[in-house]
Design a protein around this motif. Structure first.
Motif, PDB file in Angstrom:
ATOM      1  N   LEU B 132       0.827  -1.206   0.000  1.00  0.00           N
ATOM      2  CA  LEU B 132       0.000   0.000   0.000  1.00  0.00           C
ATOM      3  C   LEU B 132       0.862   1.256   0.000  1.00  0.00           C
ATOM      4  N   TRP B 133       2.145   1.079   0.324  1.00  0.00           N
ATOM      5  CA  TRP B 133       3.028   2.237   0.542  1.00  0.00           C
ATOM      6  C   TRP B 133       3.010   3.218  -0.631  1.00  0.00           C
ATOM      7  N   ASP B 134       3.191   2.711  -1.844  1.00  0.00           N
ATOM      8  CA  ASP B 134       3.293   3.609  -2.996  1.00  0.00           C
ATOM      9  C   ASP B 134       2.032   4.443  -3.194  1.00  0.00           C
ATOM     10  N   GLU B 135       0.894   3.879  -2.808  1.00  0.00           N
ATOM     11  CA  GLU B 135      -0.360   4.593  -3.033  1.00  0.00           C
ATOM     12  C   GLU B 135      -0.623   5.663  -1.977  1.00  0.00           C
ATOM     13  N   VAL B 136      -0.053   5.502  -0.795  1.00  0.00           N
ATOM     14  CA  VAL B 136      -0.428   6.432   0.289  1.00  0.00           C
ATOM     15  C   VAL B 136       0.750   7.209   0.880  1.00  0.00           C
ATOM     16  N   LYS B 137       1.961   6.968   0.371  1.00  0.00           N
ATOM     17  CA  LYS B 137       3.123   7.536   1.068  1.00  0.00           C
ATOM     18  C   LYS B 137       3.081   9.061   1.178  1.00  0.00           C
ATOM     19  N   ASP B 138       2.371   9.717   0.240  1.00  0.00           N
ATOM     20  CA  ASP B 138       2.343  11.179   0.291  1.00  0.00           C
ATOM     21  C   ASP B 138       1.249  11.743   1.179  1.00  0.00           C
ATOM     22  N   ASP B 139       0.291  10.926   1.547  1.00  0.00           N
ATOM     23  CA  ASP B 139      -0.726  11.478   2.452  1.00  0.00           C
ATOM     24  C   ASP B 139      -1.022  10.542   3.619  1.00  0.00           C
ATOM     25  N   LEU B 140       0.007  10.316   4.389  1.00  0.00           N
ATOM     26  CA  LEU B 140      -0.154   9.475   5.580  1.00  0.00           C
ATOM     27  C   LEU B 140      -1.028  10.141   6.625  1.00  0.00           C
ATOM     28  N   LYS B 141      -1.169  11.458   6.502  1.00  0.00           N
ATOM     29  CA  LYS B 141      -1.950  12.196   7.503  1.00  0.00           C
ATOM     30  C   LYS B 141      -3.441  12.204   7.162  1.00  0.00           C
ATOM     31  N   LYS B 142      -3.754  11.746   5.955  1.00  0.00           N
ATOM     32  CA  LYS B 142      -5.147  11.742   5.532  1.00  0.00           C
ATOM     33  C   LYS B 142      -5.951  10.717   6.341  1.00  0.00           C
ATOM     34  N   SER B 143      -7.256  10.978   6.470  1.00  0.00           N
ATOM     35  CA  SER B 143      -8.095  10.015   7.185  1.00  0.00           C
ATOM     36  C   SER B 143      -8.140   8.688   6.438  1.00  0.00           C
ATOM     37  N   ALA B 144      -8.040   7.616   7.186  1.00  0.00           N
ATOM     38  CA  ALA B 144      -8.089   6.288   6.588  1.00  0.00           C
ATOM     39  C   ALA B 144      -9.435   6.040   5.919  1.00  0.00           C
ATOM     40  N   LEU B 145     -10.459   6.756   6.384  1.00  0.00           N
ATOM     41  CA  LEU B 145     -11.798   6.523   5.850  1.00  0.00           C
ATOM     42  C   LEU B 145     -11.950   7.084   4.442  1.00  0.00           C
ATOM     43  N   ALA B 146     -10.971   7.878   4.022  1.00  0.00           N
ATOM     44  CA  ALA B 146     -11.039   8.439   2.675  1.00  0.00           C
ATOM     45  C   ALA B 146     -10.497   7.461   1.623  1.00  0.00           C
ATOM     46  N   LEU B 147      -9.892   6.373   2.060  1.00  0.00           N
ATOM     47  CA  LEU B 147      -9.344   5.398   1.112  1.00  0.00           C
ATOM     48  C   LEU B 147     -10.453   4.561   0.488  1.00  0.00           C
ATOM     49  N   SER B 148     -10.128   3.913  -0.630  1.00  0.00           N
ATOM     50  CA  SER B 148     -11.099   3.012  -1.256  1.00  0.00           C
ATOM     51  C   SER B 148     -11.189   1.731  -0.424  1.00  0.00           C
ATOM     52  N   GLY B 149     -12.217   0.927  -0.695  1.00  0.00           N
ATOM     53  CA  GLY B 149     -12.417  -0.300   0.080  1.00  0.00           C
ATOM     54  C   GLY B 149     -11.206  -1.218   0.038  1.00  0.00           C
ATOM     55  N   GLY B 150     -10.638  -1.388  -1.149  1.00  0.00           N
ATOM     56  CA  GLY B 150      -9.483  -2.265  -1.303  1.00  0.00           C
ATOM     57  C   GLY B 150      -8.274  -1.738  -0.551  1.00  0.00           C
ATOM     58  N   GLN B 151      -8.087  -0.413  -0.614  1.00  0.00           N
ATOM     59  CA  GLN B 151      -6.974   0.194   0.121  1.00  0.00           C
ATOM     60  C   GLN B 151      -7.186   0.067   1.625  1.00  0.00           C
ATOM     61  N   GLN B 152      -8.432   0.273   2.051  1.00  0.00           N
ATOM     62  CA  GLN B 152      -8.735   0.139   3.483  1.00  0.00           C
ATOM     63  C   GLN B 152      -8.397  -1.262   3.983  1.00  0.00           C
ATOM     64  N   GLN B 153      -8.727  -2.252   3.162  1.00  0.00           N
ATOM     65  CA  GLN B 153      -8.471  -3.619   3.608  1.00  0.00           C
ATOM     66  C   GLN B 153      -6.963  -3.872   3.714  1.00  0.00           C
ATOM     67  N   ARG B 154      -6.199  -3.350   2.753  1.00  0.00           N
ATOM     68  CA  ARG B 154      -4.752  -3.520   2.835  1.00  0.00           C
ATOM     69  C   ARG B 154      -4.189  -2.727   4.016  1.00  0.00           C
ATOM     70  N   LEU B 155      -4.837  -1.592   4.314  1.00  0.00           N
ATOM     71  CA  LEU B 155      -4.426  -0.827   5.499  1.00  0.00           C
ATOM     72  C   LEU B 155      -4.649  -1.663   6.762  1.00  0.00           C
ATOM     73  N   CYS B 156      -5.786  -2.350   6.802  1.00  0.00           N
ATOM     74  CA  CYS B 156      -6.067  -3.188   7.972  1.00  0.00           C
ATOM     75  C   CYS B 156      -5.039  -4.311   8.091  1.00  0.00           C
ATOM     76  N   ILE B 157      -4.596  -4.813   6.946  1.00  0.00           N
ATOM     77  CA  ILE B 157      -3.546  -5.839   6.970  1.00  0.00           C
ATOM     78  C   ILE B 157      -2.246  -5.226   7.488  1.00  0.00           C
ATOM     79  N   ALA B 158      -1.923  -4.033   7.008  1.00  0.00           N
ATOM     80  CA  ALA B 158      -0.709  -3.345   7.478  1.00  0.00           C
ATOM     81  C   ALA B 158      -0.779  -3.097   8.983  1.00  0.00           C
ATOM     82  N   ARG B 159      -1.943  -2.696   9.438  1.00  0.00           N
ATOM     83  CA  ARG B 159      -2.143  -2.435  10.869  1.00  0.00           C
ATOM     84  C   ARG B 159      -1.834  -3.692  11.674  1.00  0.00           C
ATOM     85  N   THR B 160      -2.252  -4.826  11.131  1.00  0.00           N
ATOM     86  CA  THR B 160      -2.006  -6.099  11.804  1.00  0.00           C
ATOM     87  C   THR B 160      -0.526  -6.478  11.767  1.00  0.00           C
TER      88      THR B 160
END
Ligand SMILES: Nc1ncnc2c1ncn2[C@@H]1O[C@H](COP(=O)(O)OP(=O)(O)O)[C@@H](O)[C@H]1O
Ligand SMILES: [Mg+2]
Lengths: 292, 250
Positions: B132-160
């Motif tokens: 997910l890094w390449d897609e979000v590296k420039d806006d790490l401060k953005k709300s996670a809820l603004a991501l698409s469903g697929g990105q959110q799921q990968r974020l949840c994996i990263a969180r884990t």
């Protein structure tokens, strides 16, 4: 026949809706007219910057700041009580208490808001003040502190009930995520649930503040009705609402300047709560979007 | 040595007997898929491994669940510490209402880690691992809820991944995702296998066949068959399994 019924129901509903609209309009119109009359004799600048309020004395001064200070002071004390207690209760009910306990405690708490405020007033005056005087000897018999504290207890259910509703509305999946990460209950409650419920929590607090600002009886009975420009809670003070009551109950002649001053005070109060309501509306919009 | 072991698990929701004597042993660094029709108890069984069923008042469980040989329902285990070692990814992406950065850093923060550099490094590493890094590296401060469903799921994996658990449980992690995101997550599971033991529930037969080493077929609260994935899909021992994987019911 069916159509006539439909039509008459619709007419009735419109009537109900318009009653509230017209009442609000009526209040605004009367307030504005009387306030306008008032400001023909008193300068707006003096009114909003003056630190003396003595309409009922021989030398009349119309500076609203002492009343605003009194209002803000009691409100601040009340919120300082209601916010931590209310939030703690909300978190406890949502995260710790089992469902049956919650079903009993929540309505019980709401009774706090249903007790007539004059009862609270005398409770503050005849119980809280004497107790506090044992600890703080310099506390005057009428003071902002007792009134504010008791008012805080009264508005606890506004914070606790509405915040608990907001917490309950947080999707179950978020709680599971928090626990799945190995959060304790406390961490789940404060790091995940409360932030997720923030829009509802903020609205509950603002509602509680509005209620505290508008509260009259407790302060009238326990805080002394002495307009003083002070933020010292140990002294007696007067709030906007108590002033309005004081004048409307007294024998001030109608159409006199003193009488009109209550409308100017009323508009100030109206302005305060109007601002708060708007903040609350704006917060709700802002956080709800984020939370979809 | 098995990583996860279940011994004769009986689970009840009030009166309902949801799991009927399930035993299973899972080796480390494997991907195990749970398949079976809706309501057969896959999620329930998965949630036994991190004691998520504890959150349900009516739930009662008998039997043993061993992780690295330790019974997590006895041994006076600390549930909170235990859950830190078992990651979980849910069916619906459920990021916290915080920034992307704070979502990934959450697990570290609740462990009291405040070292800024370490947090930043861990967040980057985890987001890279989760592709997910390449897609979000420039806006790490953005709300996670603004991501698409697929990105959110990968974020949840990263969180884990950020807290480096040894086991990752996934409950239909792709069911709410589009095909492209699904492919990304599947690829991810392939890579994660080297470091983690993964157990996933899936409704998608092809997915089970593609990503898993072992497959377990559940039906009406019972474990019908548990074997190497190719065996389950080509040469199952039970007729019910055969019927299910060929799409004749369920
Ligand atoms: N919280 C619950 N309370 C009561 N019954 C439940 C609960 N969760 C699941 N069940 C029941 O347990 C059975 C297994 O459910 P589940 O594990 O979610 O199935 P699956 O994930 O295979 O679709 C179902 O019959 C379901 O209705
Ligand atoms: Mg399920």
């Amino acid at each position: 026949m069916q159509k006539i019924k439909e039509k008459s129901i619709e007419a009735f509903l419109i009537l109900c809706a318009s009653i509230t609209v017209f009442t609000t309009l009526g209040i605004i119109v009367i307030l504005s007219i009387e306030t306008f009359q008032f400001f023909r004799e008193v300068s707006v600048f003096e009114f909003f910057t003056g630190t003396e309020w003595t309409p009922l004395f021989a030398i009349k001064k119309y500076g609203i700041l002492p009343l605003v200070a009194g209002t803000l002071l009691t409100t601040l004390i009340a919120i300082a009580v209601a916010l931590p207690l209310g939030l703690t209760i909300a978190v406890y009910l949502n995260e710790y208490a089992d469902q049956r306990l919650k079903a009993v405690i929540k309505p019980l708490l709401e009774i706090l808001a249903a007790i007539p405020t004059v009862v609270y007033g005398f409770f503050a005056l005849t119980f809280v003040t004497p107790v506090l005087q044992k600890i703080i000897p310099s506390l005057s018999g009428f003071n902002a502190l007792s009134a504010g504290l008791v008012m805080g207890v009264m508005i606890i259910p506004y914070v606790s009930s509405l915040s608990e509703d907001a917490l309950s509305a947080v999707p179950k999946s978020l709680r599971e995520a928090a626990y799945g990460m190995g959060s304790t209950r406390l961490q789940t409650a404060f790091k995940v649930m409360l932030p997720a419920a923030s829009s509802g929590v903020i609205v509950s607090v603002i509602l509680a503040i509005s209620r505290a600002i508008g509260e009259t009886m407790i302060v009238a009975v326990a805080a002394g009705q002495e307009p003083k420009f002070t933020f010292n809670p140990l002294q007696s003070i007067e709030t906007i609402t108590t002033y309005i009551v004081q004048v409307s109950m007294g024998d001030v002649p109608q159409n006199s300047l003193e009488f009109r001053s209550i409308f100017a005070a009323g508009i100030t109060l109206f302005g305060l709560t109007f601002i708060l309501n708007n903040i609350s509306y704006w917060m709700k919009q802002k956080y709800q979007q984020k939370y979809e | 040595m098995y990583k996860l072991e279940a011994r004769d698990i009986q689970l009840y929701y009030g009166q309902k007997h949801a799991l009927k004597g399930i035993s299973m042993a899972i080796k480390p660094n494997t991907v195990t898929a749970f398949i079976g029709p809706s309501g057969c108890g896959k999620s329930t069984f998965l949630r036994c491994f991190n004691r998520m069923n504890d959150l349900i008042d009516t739930c009662r469980i008998e039997g043993e669940i061993l992780i690295d040989g330790r019974d997590i329902y006895k041994d006076r285990i600390n549930v909170v510490d235990h859950r830190k070692k078992i990651g979980m990814v849910f069916q619906k992406p459920n990021p916290f209402p915080k920034s992307i950065f704070e979502n990934v850093a959450y697990g570290l923060r609740i462990n009291g880690i405040t070292h800024k550099k370490f947090l930043e490094e861990t967040v980057e590493r985890s987001l890279r691992q989760a592709a997910l890094w390449d897609e979000v590296k420039d806006d790490l401060k953005k709300s996670a809820l603004a991501l698409s469903g697929g990105q959110q799921q990968r974020l949840c994996i990263a969180r884990t991944l950020a807290v480096e658990p040894s086991v990752i449980l996934m409950d239909e992690p792709c069911s709410a995702l589009d095909p492209i995101s699904t492919a990304k997550v599947e690829e991810l599971i392939h890579e994660l296998k080297n470091k983690y033991t993964i157990v996933m529930v899936t409704h998608n037969m092809q997915q089970a066949a593609r990503v898993s080493d072992r497959t377990a077929f559940f039906y009406l609260g019972e474990l019908i068959e548990y074997d190497d994935t190719p065996t389950i899909f080509t040469n199952p021992a039970k007729e019910a399994t055969q019927n299910y994987v060929t799409g004749r019911f369920g």
